[in-house]
Design a protein around this motif. Structure first.
Motif, PDB file in Angstrom:
ATOM      1  N   LEU A  23     -52.719   1.605  12.441  1.00 57.79           N
ATOM      2  CA  LEU A  23     -52.983   2.983  12.015  1.00 57.79           C
ATOM      3  C   LEU A  23     -53.082   3.888  13.244  1.00 57.79           C
ATOM      4  N   ALA A  24     -52.158   4.852  13.329  1.00 57.47           N
ATOM      5  CA  ALA A  24     -52.181   5.798  14.455  1.00 57.47           C
ATOM      6  C   ALA A  24     -52.753   7.132  14.018  1.00 57.47           C
ATOM      7  N   THR A  25     -53.652   7.650  14.842  1.00 56.67           N
ATOM      8  CA  THR A  25     -54.214   8.992  14.640  1.00 56.67           C
ATOM      9  C   THR A  25     -54.125   9.733  15.979  1.00 56.67           C
ATOM     10  N   VAL A  26     -54.595  10.974  15.994  1.00 61.31           N
ATOM     11  CA  VAL A  26     -54.572  11.743  17.239  1.00 61.31           C
ATOM     12  C   VAL A  26     -56.011  12.063  17.635  1.00 61.31           C
ATOM     13  N   ARG A  27     -56.354  11.790  18.897  1.00 61.21           N
ATOM     14  CA  ARG A  27     -57.708  12.079  19.388  1.00 61.21           C
ATOM     15  C   ARG A  27     -57.881  13.584  19.559  1.00 61.21           C
ATOM     16  N   PRO A  28     -59.113  14.060  19.549  1.00 61.08           N
ATOM     17  CA  PRO A  28     -59.330  15.496  19.748  1.00 61.08           C
ATOM     18  C   PRO A  28     -58.716  16.023  21.052  1.00 61.08           C
ATOM     19  N   ASP A  29     -58.534  15.170  22.069  1.00 65.02           N
ATOM     20  CA  ASP A  29     -57.926  15.633  23.328  1.00 65.02           C
ATOM     21  C   ASP A  29     -56.395  15.586  23.296  1.00 65.02           C
ATOM     22  N   GLY A  30     -55.812  15.276  22.128  1.00 63.76           N
ATOM     23  CA  GLY A  30     -54.357  15.307  21.988  1.00 63.76           C
ATOM     24  C   GLY A  30     -53.657  13.992  22.297  1.00 63.76           C
ATOM     25  N   ARG A  31     -54.427  12.979  22.731  1.00 62.12           N
ATOM     26  CA  ARG A  31     -53.811  11.679  22.994  1.00 62.12           C
ATOM     27  C   ARG A  31     -53.823  10.852  21.703  1.00 62.12           C
ATOM     28  N   PRO A  32     -52.819   9.985  21.525  1.00 62.03           N
ATOM     29  CA  PRO A  32     -52.802   9.173  20.308  1.00 62.03           C
ATOM     30  C   PRO A  32     -53.823   8.040  20.372  1.00 62.03           C
ATOM     31  N   ALA A  33     -54.231   7.562  19.207  1.00 60.07           N
ATOM     32  CA  ALA A  33     -55.064   6.359  19.091  1.00 60.07           C
ATOM     33  C   ALA A  33     -54.370   5.436  18.107  1.00 60.07           C
ATOM     34  N   GLU A  65     -61.755  11.631  14.768  1.00 62.62           N
ATOM     35  CA  GLU A  65     -60.343  12.015  14.947  1.00 62.62           C
ATOM     36  C   GLU A  65     -59.773  12.612  13.668  1.00 62.62           C
ATOM     37  N   ILE A  66     -60.090  11.989  12.541  1.00 63.20           N
ATOM     38  CA  ILE A  66     -59.565  12.447  11.250  1.00 63.20           C
ATOM     39  C   ILE A  66     -60.109  13.840  10.911  1.00 63.20           C
ATOM     40  N   ALA A  67     -61.382  14.079  11.247  1.00 64.09           N
ATOM     41  CA  ALA A  67     -61.979  15.394  10.987  1.00 64.09           C
ATOM     42  C   ALA A  67     -61.249  16.476  11.783  1.00 64.09           C
ATOM     43  N   HIS A  68     -60.766  16.111  12.967  1.00 65.94           N
ATOM     44  CA  HIS A  68     -60.081  17.062  13.848  1.00 65.94           C
ATOM     45  C   HIS A  68     -58.616  17.227  13.464  1.00 65.94           C
ATOM     46  N   ASN A  69     -57.972  16.135  13.043  1.00 65.05           N
ATOM     47  CA  ASN A  69     -56.545  16.126  12.692  1.00 65.05           C
ATOM     48  C   ASN A  69     -56.329  15.011  11.659  1.00 65.05           C
ATOM     49  N   PRO A  70     -56.099  15.388  10.398  1.00 66.09           N
ATOM     50  CA  PRO A  70     -56.044  14.367   9.344  1.00 66.09           C
ATOM     51  C   PRO A  70     -54.765  13.542   9.327  1.00 66.09           C
ATOM     52  N   TRP A  71     -53.758  13.923  10.111  1.00 63.87           N
ATOM     53  CA  TRP A  71     -52.475  13.231  10.038  1.00 63.87           C
ATOM     54  C   TRP A  71     -52.551  11.835  10.661  1.00 63.87           C
TER      55      TRP A  71
END
Lengths: 204, 204
Positions: free
Chosen positions: A29-39, A76-82
């Protein structure tokens, strides 16, 4: 009730064909960290929302996972749900990429249907799986006392712990590659994610 | 020469222990699309940069992959070089998350050491693997003529096709979880990615 998403049957067929592989329900599962880097991390697929409840929750294309409310992915999801799930099935050599929006169902979620899904997921966890939600803050420096990782595990019938969250992925785009046949098929949901599904063959 | 990154030996031990699993070199690579949504796909680990060249390329913590220069990930990397690899080893039940910056080595890359790495990767590809770089634009609608997917495959000694790129991940952070032992260890590179490695045990 909404029409069943056309890729759902294809995915369930892959799950069935790969059921001998004990980790065929492990996905990344990939998400985006609040600093713009992927997780990116491995999580366990827990079925479609509503599976096993004996009734539909009105959605047919929502995949579920579980997480600890203290894990980084919740922020991360709260910041960017994608999110995008990469799901590789080794036996049949096929990959699904599932892109969509995540939502987190926690102890405070008011929607009773979603709480029902959260409780159902809690019940299907193993004892060691439920025990993890009693552990200290994930990712913090570890102390010397290992006994705190071995509390009496909560039972399936005990109240759902507050740390336990259901994570729902409402899928909007699916890319399915069959390596053995050099085939690739793409499914897209129109209308900004709420419309009809369309699909086409694309170059692998 | 730089000191060997402390997680490298741990990763190589996991690779060796899981070598019976034919897909133990398949990993999931997450990047961020230019529109801010994550992307995630399965790629094949092709070794550390410099492996098999009989000489070090001066870096000991750069993982390599290959890709088609026409794939979406190349544009994503140009926009945001950060990536996280999720690497799950089913036999030993352990996961590595490797966070770092990607760079793409293509036909126009001037650095001769990196071109050497790109040629070495080309040579180790299978014939069907090299053939894919002659296929039409990935992801475009597929036409009716399947013969274009079956050109004469280029040999290991033929010139490297322009579409063939080496992808290098310069790792800055590693999170290693051993599920069977409930252990989690984190490695961090200081100095903005160019400094010494530090590590600690953290809560799983």
């Amino acid at each position: 009730m909404a029409e069943q998403a056309p890729w759902r049957e294809v995915l369930q067929r892959a799950l069935k064909k790969n059921s001998n592989c004990r980790h065929s329900r492990y996905v990344q599962l990939a998400t985006v960290r609040p600093d713009g880097r992927p997780a990116n991390r491995t999580v366990v697929y827990r079925g479609f929302l509503g599976d096993g409840l004996g009734e539909s929750l009105g959605e047919t294309d929502v995949l579920t996972f579980v997480t600890d409310c203290r894990s980084n992915k919740v922020g991360e999801i709260a910041h960017n749900p994608w999110a995008e799930v990469a799901w590789y099935f080794p036996d049949t050599r096929e990959q699904f990429r599932l892109l969509g929006k995540l939502s987190v169902v926690n102890a405070a979620t008011a929607d009773e249907k979603l709480q029902k899904g959260r409780r159902a997921a809690w019940k299907t966890m193993s004892d060691p799986g439920r025990q993890q939600f009693m552990w200290p803050q994930p990712g913090e420096p570890r102390g010397g006392d290992d006994s705190i990782f071995k509390p009496e595990p909560p039972s399936a019938d005990s109240p759902v712990l507050d740390a336990f969250c259901l994570v729902c992925l409402a899928v909007e785009e699916v890319d399915h590659i069959q390596l053995a046949k050099n085939l690739r098929h793409r499914y897209l949901r129109g209308g900004g994610g709420g419309g009809e599904w369309a699909s086409q063959n694309v170059n692998p």
